[in-house]
Motif scaffolding. Structure first.
Motif, PDB file in Angstrom:
ATOM      1  N   ARG A 146      68.450  36.104  85.819  1.00 22.67           N
ATOM      2  CA  ARG A 146      69.850  36.028  85.423  1.00 22.67           C
ATOM      3  C   ARG A 146      70.151  36.994  84.278  1.00 22.67           C
ATOM      4  O   ARG A 146      69.259  37.533  83.634  1.00 22.67           O
ATOM      5  N   ALA A 194      78.074  36.638  91.780  1.00 28.15           N
ATOM      6  CA  ALA A 194      78.549  37.886  92.396  1.00 28.15           C
ATOM      7  C   ALA A 194      80.073  37.894  92.483  1.00 28.15           C
ATOM      8  O   ALA A 194      80.722  38.911  92.177  1.00 28.15           O
ATOM      9  N   ARG A 195      80.664  36.770  92.879  1.00 29.57           N
ATOM     10  CA  ARG A 195      82.125  36.687  92.961  1.00 29.57           C
ATOM     11  C   ARG A 195      82.773  36.817  91.597  1.00 29.57           C
ATOM     12  O   ARG A 195      83.875  37.361  91.465  1.00 29.57           O
ATOM     13  N   SER A 196      82.113  36.333  90.572  1.00 33.63           N
ATOM     14  CA  SER A 196      82.705  36.365  89.227  1.00 33.63           C
ATOM     15  C   SER A 196      82.902  37.780  88.705  1.00 33.63           C
ATOM     16  O   SER A 196      83.697  38.007  87.801  1.00 33.63           O
ATOM     17  N   LYS A 244      76.016  29.386  91.218  1.00 36.29           N
ATOM     18  CA  LYS A 244      75.073  29.882  92.217  1.00 36.29           C
ATOM     19  C   LYS A 244      75.085  31.411  92.206  1.00 36.29           C
ATOM     20  O   LYS A 244      76.007  32.037  91.669  1.00 36.29           O
ATOM     21  N   GLU A 245      74.072  32.012  92.812  1.00 33.35           N
ATOM     22  CA  GLU A 245      73.998  33.476  92.863  1.00 33.35           C
ATOM     23  C   GLU A 245      75.246  34.069  93.504  1.00 33.35           C
ATOM     24  O   GLU A 245      75.775  35.086  93.051  1.00 33.35           O
ATOM     25  N   SER A 246      75.725  33.430  94.570  1.00 33.05           N
ATOM     26  CA  SER A 246      76.925  33.930  95.246  1.00 33.05           C
ATOM     27  C   SER A 246      78.149  33.838  94.337  1.00 33.05           C
ATOM     28  O   SER A 246      79.031  34.707  94.373  1.00 33.05           O
ATOM     29  N   GLU A 247      78.205  32.796  93.506  1.00 37.87           N
ATOM     30  CA  GLU A 247      79.328  32.649  92.583  1.00 37.87           C
ATOM     31  C   GLU A 247      79.250  33.674  91.454  1.00 37.87           C
ATOM     32  O   GLU A 247      80.279  34.183  90.993  1.00 37.87           O
TER      33      GLU A 247
END
Length: 392
Positions: free
Chosen positions: A306, A131-133, A126-129
């Motif tokens: 992406r 960003a976390r990556s 997901k977009e949030s993941e």
């Protein structure tokens, strides 16, 4: 085989802490769950966990690769992953690839936490993941690389019946609890010649965060929006009165021992004793198969916005393409776009290239009934693997 005590770490997990410092911040019990159980099943750290054949290959092989590559995630991908690990070990016998089949959500979480070098997932980040990556993988984050295409079966346990026709609305009503009997008029209308038994209907769903669930609910949301009012999610919607089990193998096992039960599962893991549904696409009913799944995937397109080497795919769940089976999952090899350890980088790229090669796709198809990726998609995947870099 020695098993670690509840709060102790397996030897391999201790070794991984040197490579992934973030592990030191995680509870030991959680690390053991994410890594230890899977590692225990791959040979307890033996030099040649696949046995004598791997030892002999090592003595006669000139591959310079060595070390351990650790991943975890999708249970749907597990059969293919076992085949890939075996084939890769024959070519590179001094490398140990370890994979814990803990579910797509746990697999993504492991990579994002720095606990593993790759993840297998039936849902893209997901977009949030993404960003976390960036915290673990650097400013370019992690990328999704498709490696495995498989249909999701509607599997049921009705003695004497091996096939039933379904449309999206009927499937949605079964799994939302609107249809509760195998003799419901909607099922009878689609299967007028079937001797549908008068047995209780037991609906079985996944209890864990699952990419298979996310793909299944995405299909229902797109193809039967009036009957399925829930948003796509890897977690089964709360409030629906279903029996639940862990992993694809868990739901299949539950259905196999429960007359009248029905579930959704990766087709590679559906017991041969169970019946399977055909899917109404256009005006035809399409049986579940890897070939039909590949036809559906060919109608997909990339998720916009992406990273240039991120191949997250939006599937067309409402396609009417002849022969397509749109209740399908695309499973991903999720990796960092850059690694700080040169050996990790080399192993990730070598293993990734093996997976997307013709040989790797064939061994997966032979063992897991998956569909080999279309050649253009496999070429894109290989280019994405080439793009992975060594970062400071």
């Amino acid at each position: 085989m020695h098993r670690p005590q509840e709060d102790s770490l397996p030897h391999q997990a201790h070794q991984s802490m040197a490579t992934f410092p973030v592990l030191r911040a995680l509870p030991k019990r959680r690390i053991a769950m994410m890594l230890g159980l899977g590692l225990l099943l791959t040979g307890c750290g033996a030099d040649y966990p696949l046995g004598e054949a791997q030892r002999q290959a090592a003595e006669n092989n000139t591959s310079h690769l060595s070390g351990t590559l650790t991943g975890g995630g999708s249970s749907a991908q597990n059969s293919a992953m076992n085949a890939w690990i075996g084939g890769f070990a024959t070519l590179n016998p001094k490398v140990q690839v370890q994979y814990a089949s803990v579910g797509s959500g746990a697999g993504r979480a492991g990579l994002l936490a720095g606990a593993t070098q790759f993840a297998g997932s039936d849902a893209y980040l997901k977009e949030s993941e993404v960003a976390r990556s960036q915290q673990t993988c650097g400013p370019e984050g992690a990328i999704n690389i498709p490696v495995y295409i498989s249909p999701i079966s509607i599997a049921f346990n009705l003695p004497g019946i091996k096939e039933l026709d379904f449309d999206a609305a009927t499937i949605a009503k079964i799994f939302s609890g609107t249809i509760t009997s195998w003799q419901d008029p909607a099922i009878k209308a689609l299967n007028p010649d079937a001797a549908l038994p008068d047995v209780p209907m037991t609906v079985v769903a996944r209890s864990d965060d699952s990419g298979t669930t996310e793909n299944f609910t995405d299909y229902l949301h797109a193809a039967a929006p009036e009957a399925w009012t829930h948003d796509p999610s890897g977690s089964w919607p709360g409030g629906l009165g279903t029996e639940q089990a862990q992993g694809n193998s868990g739901v299949v096992t539950t259905v196999a021992r429960t007359a009248g039960a029905v579930t959704y599962a990766d087709d590679s893991l559906v017991d041969a004793t169970l019946g399977k549904g055909t899917l109404k696409v256009g005006e035809s009913f399409v049986p579940v198969s890897g070939k039909a799944a590949a036809i559906a995937v060919s109608a997909s397109h990339r998720v916009p916005g992406r990273h240039g080497n991120d191949i997250a795919l939006e599937l067309d769940r409402t396609t009417t393409k002849p022969g397509a089976y749109p209740l399908v999952l695309v499973s991903y090899f999720i990796v960092c776009s850059g690694y700080t350890d040169a050996n990790s980088l080399e192993l990730v790229k070598a293993f990734g290239h093996y997976i997307v090669s013709d040989k790797g796709q064939k061994v997966a198809a032979d063992s897991a009934k998956s569909a080999p990726m279309p050649r253009d998609l496999a070429a894109e995947a290989a280019a994405a693997i080439d793009s992975i870099t060594l970062r400071q």
